[in-house]
Design a protein around this motif. Structure first.
Motif, PDB file in Angstrom:
ATOM      1  N   ALA A 512      -6.127  20.768  33.271  1.00 26.00           N
ATOM      2  CA  ALA A 512      -7.357  20.199  32.710  1.00 26.00           C
ATOM      3  C   ALA A 512      -7.083  19.655  31.323  1.00 26.00           C
ATOM      4  O   ALA A 512      -6.217  20.164  30.595  1.00 26.00           O
ATOM      5  N   THR A 513      -7.825  18.628  30.953  1.00 21.46           N
ATOM      6  CA  THR A 513      -7.773  18.070  29.602  1.00 21.46           C
ATOM      7  C   THR A 513      -9.192  17.764  29.139  1.00 21.46           C
ATOM      8  O   THR A 513     -10.058  17.435  29.948  1.00 21.46           O
ATOM      9  N   PHE A 514      -9.420  17.884  27.835  1.00 24.19           N
ATOM     10  CA  PHE A 514     -10.725  17.567  27.259  1.00 24.19           C
ATOM     11  C   PHE A 514     -10.551  17.372  25.760  1.00 24.19           C
ATOM     12  O   PHE A 514      -9.468  17.631  25.199  1.00 24.19           O
ATOM     13  N   ASP A 515     -11.608  16.931  25.106  1.00 21.32           N
ATOM     14  CA  ASP A 515     -11.602  16.689  23.664  1.00 21.32           C
ATOM     15  C   ASP A 515     -12.150  17.921  22.957  1.00 21.32           C
ATOM     16  O   ASP A 515     -13.300  18.310  23.177  1.00 21.32           O
ATOM     17  N   THR A 516     -11.342  18.554  22.103  1.00 19.60           N
ATOM     18  CA  THR A 516     -11.792  19.771  21.416  1.00 19.60           C
ATOM     19  C   THR A 516     -12.902  19.505  20.409  1.00 19.60           C
ATOM     20  O   THR A 516     -13.525  20.450  19.939  1.00 19.60           O
ATOM     21  N   SER A 517     -13.161  18.248  20.080  1.00 22.02           N
ATOM     22  CA  SER A 517     -14.314  17.961  19.223  1.00 22.02           C
ATOM     23  C   SER A 517     -15.622  18.126  19.991  1.00 22.02           C
ATOM     24  O   SER A 517     -16.688  18.255  19.396  1.00 22.02           O
ATOM     25  N   ASP A 518     -15.545  18.109  21.330  1.00 21.06           N
ATOM     26  CA  ASP A 518     -16.729  18.316  22.164  1.00 21.06           C
ATOM     27  C   ASP A 518     -16.967  19.792  22.466  1.00 21.06           C
ATOM     28  O   ASP A 518     -18.111  20.239  22.537  1.00 21.06           O
ATOM     29  N   MET A 519     -15.881  20.534  22.673  1.00 23.12           N
ATOM     30  CA  MET A 519     -16.018  21.917  23.120  1.00 23.12           C
ATOM     31  C   MET A 519     -14.661  22.598  23.079  1.00 23.12           C
ATOM     32  O   MET A 519     -13.609  21.951  22.981  1.00 23.12           O
ATOM     33  N   ASN A 520     -14.684  23.920  23.175  1.00 24.85           N
ATOM     34  CA  ASN A 520     -13.535  24.719  23.554  1.00 24.85           C
ATOM     35  C   ASN A 520     -13.838  25.300  24.922  1.00 24.85           C
ATOM     36  O   ASN A 520     -14.977  25.676  25.210  1.00 24.85           O
ATOM     37  N   LEU A 538      -6.534  27.080  27.314  1.00 25.29           N
ATOM     38  CA  LEU A 538      -6.561  25.622  27.132  1.00 25.29           C
ATOM     39  C   LEU A 538      -6.448  25.248  25.657  1.00 25.29           C
ATOM     40  O   LEU A 538      -7.253  24.490  25.117  1.00 25.29           O
ATOM     41  N   SER A 539      -5.436  25.790  25.000  1.00 24.16           N
ATOM     42  CA  SER A 539      -5.216  25.500  23.584  1.00 24.16           C
ATOM     43  C   SER A 539      -4.995  24.009  23.369  1.00 24.16           C
ATOM     44  O   SER A 539      -4.256  23.363  24.124  1.00 24.16           O
ATOM     45  N   GLY A 540      -5.629  23.480  22.349  1.00 26.65           N
ATOM     46  CA  GLY A 540      -5.468  22.075  22.019  1.00 26.65           C
ATOM     47  C   GLY A 540      -6.128  21.112  22.972  1.00 26.65           C
ATOM     48  O   GLY A 540      -5.884  19.910  22.929  1.00 26.65           O
ATOM     49  N   GLY A 541      -6.958  21.612  23.873  1.00 26.58           N
ATOM     50  CA  GLY A 541      -7.681  20.736  24.785  1.00 26.58           C
ATOM     51  C   GLY A 541      -6.955  20.423  26.074  1.00 26.58           C
ATOM     52  O   GLY A 541      -7.338  19.480  26.777  1.00 26.58           O
TER      53      GLY A 541
END
Length: 636
Positions: A512-520, A538-541
């Motif tokens: 999985a990948t995501f933007d850490t500015s949106d969530m952890n 999911l460290s670092g998104g």
């Protein structure tokens, strides 16, 4: 010709309104109960290793910093002077820089190796007076798989920080930690990941005991305006509206040149799929983003029934951080969104821009003195003294329930238990009133929610789009997801569950990948019995989970830990289990048109016979050979 405002102007998200203007049409939101997210599947939180006084006593000098006793005479004088200026929140702590300079891991603390090859760094802050502290940490940048932990010696559990901190910007004011010793520890099982980056530059030293319940003043069950009144002794616990109103109220602390305590409440919105932490409070408490970032809101701090015991503050669920959205010093309102959406069953109260006439009953639920949850009853009035323009402020006489510092920002409810305003303070004619002063000579007042309604409703009326797999918020309602192809998904609630099948033994994985500015967020691979086989923070998104599995049904759980949510991608790989039709079931699970078409060419022939002979004895034998020969030819 431009809009002319006789009162302050609020500019928020492109909207312009006069703070004294209200939407002409009456409008209301209904109250709701928030979700309780099951965290039983999540890994046990990391615990601080030096959790007793004996270990702390042998720390070297470079791993200790001591703060001398507070000058209480000076502090109390400052508080009295501030109270004379009016509109002051309840201060409970003063900020103090580190006596010997900023703490970092290179020059301070004690480094130790663990038995499994990891590293631990330790530091202790000692307080010669007071009741605890909030610790300010900057430049936070921790390697993946490592943690920074903090605990007061009177706390039962530790706070842990990872990556760039709970807010994601590398700066964090830790929640209030109780006791005269603050333990700080960094842990990593992977020293090769590099040394951590963080600094500790100041504390907010608590001189008020915000961790203990305030004393009973005049009796919790009755009394007049000079008695603290347990909310559960006055509301109808069988009325959902009243219970939801009670559970929408939170006690929060924040840091803005010192530590302060106020009250605020959650508001419900128009989106049935989300439980955003819209938070209504007073502007004289929090009036800027810097202060909002330090907000720590505690929930359910009160008795469970009239006369019941009061839990410790540290045992209550809490949410760190908020985003300042709108506010007005003139109206004294602040509207924020908490940085994580509430998920412990909080109430989300309904609000209305319809204001009650004079002589109407109003209710307030609050945290006087920063203590546990209390109740006050009043009656709206338009009689003198007039504390603020009645176009933007409610005035009311209080007849039951003492109101104190710490009550600021508490929601004001109408008789239908809808939010109509908040508490600013009181004003009076003549000398400053006390408990024996007739209520006709003084009034409580606070902002009407109808005044900034256009601005606030701009947020409450939004509906966030979700992906096509909803409602998949639990394993029982999991969504089937294609295997092998990246899926673009949306997280707007708390949990997404996806189901897939495996038909041959092997290794399965998901990334999985995501933007850490949106969530952890974290992710788990779960078997059909509900047992996690692997978890990744999911460290670092980004990150992945994997396990060797037998044939069967499996699940991926992607769940938000902090933040508001956003877009993410998820890819499930099941080794040789191909899913060409994208139905979440490997093609071999679907079965060929005929069972002995082993090479999927539409007929049973020599190719299939060769496969069978090549695996003779495991798993095929004479019985299977006879079945294959019995279906020789084109598939039906």
């Amino acid at each position: 010709m431009g809009t002319r405002c006789l009162t302050s102007v609020v500019l928020t998200a492109g909207a312009v309104m006069c703070a004294g203007m209200a939407q002409a049409e009456d409008f209301s939101y209904q109250a709701a109960r928030g979700p309780v997210i099951d965290r039983s599947l999540e890994p046990t939180p990391v615990m601080i290793s030096f959790n007793d006084e004996r270990t702390a006593d042998v720390l070297p000098d470079r791993a200790r910093v001591r703060f001398g006793a507070l000058d209480m005479e000076k502090i109390w004088q400052e508080d009295q002077d501030a109270a004379l200026l009016g509109r002051t929140a309840l201060r409970v702590g003063v900020n103090r820089g580190m006596p010997n300079g900023v703490i970092d891991t290179a020059r301070h603390g004690q480094w130790l190796k663990t038995e499994n090859g990891g590293l631990i760094w330790r530091m202790m802050i000692e307080l010669d007076s007071g009741f605890g502290a909030r610790v300010h940490i900057t430049d936070i940048d921790l390697p993946g798989g490592s943690y920074l932990l903090l605990r007061g010696n009177e706390n039962t559990s530790a706070l842990f920080i990872e990556e760039r901190g709970p807010i994601g910007d590398g700066e964090f004011w830790a929640p209030p930690l109780a006791g005269d010793r603050i333990f700080i520890e960094y842990q990593t099982d992977n020293p090769k990941a590099g040394l951590p980056t963080f600094k500790i530059d100041e504390i907010s030293h608590l001189y008020v005991d915000i961790f203990e319940s305030a004393p009973d003043i005049g009796g919790e069950r009755g009394g007049g305006a000079c008695s603290l009144v347990d909310v559960n002794c006055h509301i109808d616990l069988m009325d959902p509206a009243q219970v939801l109103a009670r559970d929408s109220v939170g006690r929060y602390s924040y840091v803005d040149g010192g530590s302060f305590v106020c009250t605020g409440s959650l508001l419900n919105d128009a989106d049935p799929n989300t439980f955003a932490g819209w938070f209504w409070t007073a502007n004289h408490c929090v009036d800027n983003q810097s202060a909002a970032s330090t907000v720590v809101t505690s929930w359910f701090y009160g008795t469970s029934m009239c006369g019941g015991s009061v839990p410790s503050l540290g045992s209550r669920p809490a949410i760190s951080g908020a985003t300042f959205l709108a506010g007005s010093a003139f109206n004294d309102y602040t509207f924020m969104r908490l940085n994580s959406d509430p998920d412990d069953g909080q109430g989300f109260n309904g609000a209305t821009n319809s204001n009650p006439p004079g002589g109407s009953t109003v209710h307030m639920i609050h945290h006087p003195g920063g203590s546990w949850k209390r109740y006050s009853l009043g009656t709206t009035t338009f009689s003198s003294p007039i504390c603020n323009s009645t176009s933007v402020a409610h005035l009311w006489d209080n007849s039951i329930g003492l109101i104190q510092g710490g009550s600021s920002g508490a929601p004001l409810f109408n008789n239908n238990w809808q939010t109509i305003g908040a508490l600013t303070g009181f004003c009076w004619n003549g000398g400053q009133p006390n408990c024996n002063t007739p209520i006709s000579s003084w009034n409580f007042f606070g902002p009407k929610i109808s005044a900034p309604w256009t601005t606030i409703n701009g947020y409450l009326s939004q509906v966030e789009p979700d992906d096509a797999y909803e409602d998949n918020d639990a394993r029982a309602s999991s969504a089937i997801i294609p295997i092998g192809a990246a899926q673009n998904l949306i997280m707007i609630d708390f949990d997404d569950w996806f189901e897939f099948q495996v038909c041959a033994p092997g290794t399965v994985s998901a990334s999985a990948t995501f933007d850490t500015s949106d969530m952890n967020a974290d992710m788990q691979l779960v078997n059909d019995s509900g047992i996690p086989l692997d978890t990744d923070f999911l460290s670092g998104g980004s990150g992945s989970v994997s396990a060797s599995v037998s044939p069967g049904t499996y699940y991926i759980r992607f769940y938000k830990t902090t933040g508001w949510g956003g877009d993410y991608t998820l890819t499930i790989n099941a080794g040789s289990n191909m899913d060409m039709d994208g139905n979440g079931i490997p093609d071999e699970c679907d079965g060929p048109p005929c069972p002995w078409d082993l090479n999927f060419d539409g007929q049973v022939g020599s190719g299939d016979l060769a496969i069978l002979v090549g695996q003779w004895g495991n798993p095929y034998g004479a019985t299977e050979l006879a079945e294959l020969l019995g279906t020789w030819g084109p598939c039906p």
